[in-house]
Design a protein around this motif. Sequence first.
Motif, PDB file in Angstrom:
ATOM      1  N   TRP A  25       1.020  -1.131  -0.063  1.00  0.00           N
ATOM      2  CA  TRP A  25      -0.161  -0.049  -0.058  1.00  0.00           C
ATOM      3  C   TRP A  25       0.845   1.167   0.029  1.00  0.00           C
ATOM      4  O   TRP A  25       0.532   2.170  -0.771  1.00  0.00           O
ATOM      5  N   MET A  26       1.987   1.316   0.978  1.00  0.00           N
ATOM      6  CA  MET A  26       2.808   2.477   0.854  1.00  0.00           C
ATOM      7  C   MET A  26       3.544   2.605  -0.078  1.00  0.00           C
ATOM      8  O   MET A  26       3.861   3.985  -0.461  1.00  0.00           O
ATOM      9  N   PHE A  27       4.150   1.714  -0.884  1.00  0.00           N
ATOM     10  CA  PHE A  27       5.365   2.055  -1.905  1.00  0.00           C
ATOM     11  C   PHE A  27       4.354   1.845  -3.447  1.00  0.00           C
ATOM     12  O   PHE A  27       5.105   2.102  -4.212  1.00  0.00           O
ATOM     13  N   VAL A  28       3.382   1.165  -3.615  1.00  0.00           N
ATOM     14  CA  VAL A  28       2.919   0.948  -4.700  1.00  0.00           C
ATOM     15  C   VAL A  28       1.359   1.956  -4.970  1.00  0.00           C
ATOM     16  O   VAL A  28       1.107   2.686  -5.949  1.00  0.00           O
ATOM     17  N   ASP A  30      -0.578   4.144  -2.628  1.00  0.00           N
ATOM     18  CA  ASP A  30      -0.736   5.205  -2.090  1.00  0.00           C
ATOM     19  C   ASP A  30      -0.480   6.489  -3.013  1.00  0.00           C
ATOM     20  O   ASP A  30       0.012   6.259  -4.066  1.00  0.00           O
ATOM     21  N   SER A  31      -1.355   7.710  -2.697  1.00  0.00           N
ATOM     22  CA  SER A  31      -1.278   8.647  -3.417  1.00  0.00           C
ATOM     23  C   SER A  31       0.256   9.387  -3.435  1.00  0.00           C
ATOM     24  O   SER A  31       0.839  10.251  -4.183  1.00  0.00           O
ATOM     25  N   ASN A  32       1.114   8.891  -2.479  1.00  0.00           N
ATOM     26  CA  ASN A  32       2.517   9.461  -2.282  1.00  0.00           C
ATOM     27  C   ASN A  32       3.409   8.243  -2.409  1.00  0.00           C
ATOM     28  O   ASN A  32       4.359   8.223  -1.728  1.00  0.00           O
ATOM     29  N   ASP A  33       3.438   7.393  -3.518  1.00  0.00           N
ATOM     30  CA  ASP A  33       4.204   6.372  -3.742  1.00  0.00           C
ATOM     31  C   ASP A  33       5.581   6.677  -4.131  1.00  0.00           C
ATOM     32  O   ASP A  33       6.040   7.901  -4.077  1.00  0.00           O
ATOM     33  N   LEU A  34       6.467   5.787  -4.284  1.00  0.00           N
ATOM     34  CA  LEU A  34       7.582   6.054  -4.716  1.00  0.00           C
ATOM     35  C   LEU A  34       7.963   6.855  -5.944  1.00  0.00           C
ATOM     36  O   LEU A  34       8.903   7.642  -5.896  1.00  0.00           O
TER      37      LEU A  34
END
Length: 104
Positions: A25-28, A30-34
């Motif tokens: 969720w965090m890295f792919v 989310d609206s603020n991904d990598l």
Amino acid sequence: MNFVKRLFWGEYRFYSISTSVLFVWMFVLDSNDLTIQYRLWSELSDMKAEKAFYQQKIKELEKEKRMVIGNPALLEKYAREKYLMKKPKQDIFVIVDEANQPIE
């Protein structure tokens, strides 16, 4: 392979699956991904370089301003060259090169 199987199907599977879902969720997703973070970082570095460029230009213009303010002859020359100002009944000729840019 046995370690991965034990991790996801062993006694800590809730924590393993929850952590994996959180990372995905965090890295792919989310609206603020990598990718967005990288784009924002590159924009920030471009803006820092632009800021340094404009600060240098401001220093140069302040130096020109100090030179021009105290000298009326230099002030007239500066106004004629930069802003194409003229005295009454005078003509201004601007010489340009092949790219239609004024020659200084």
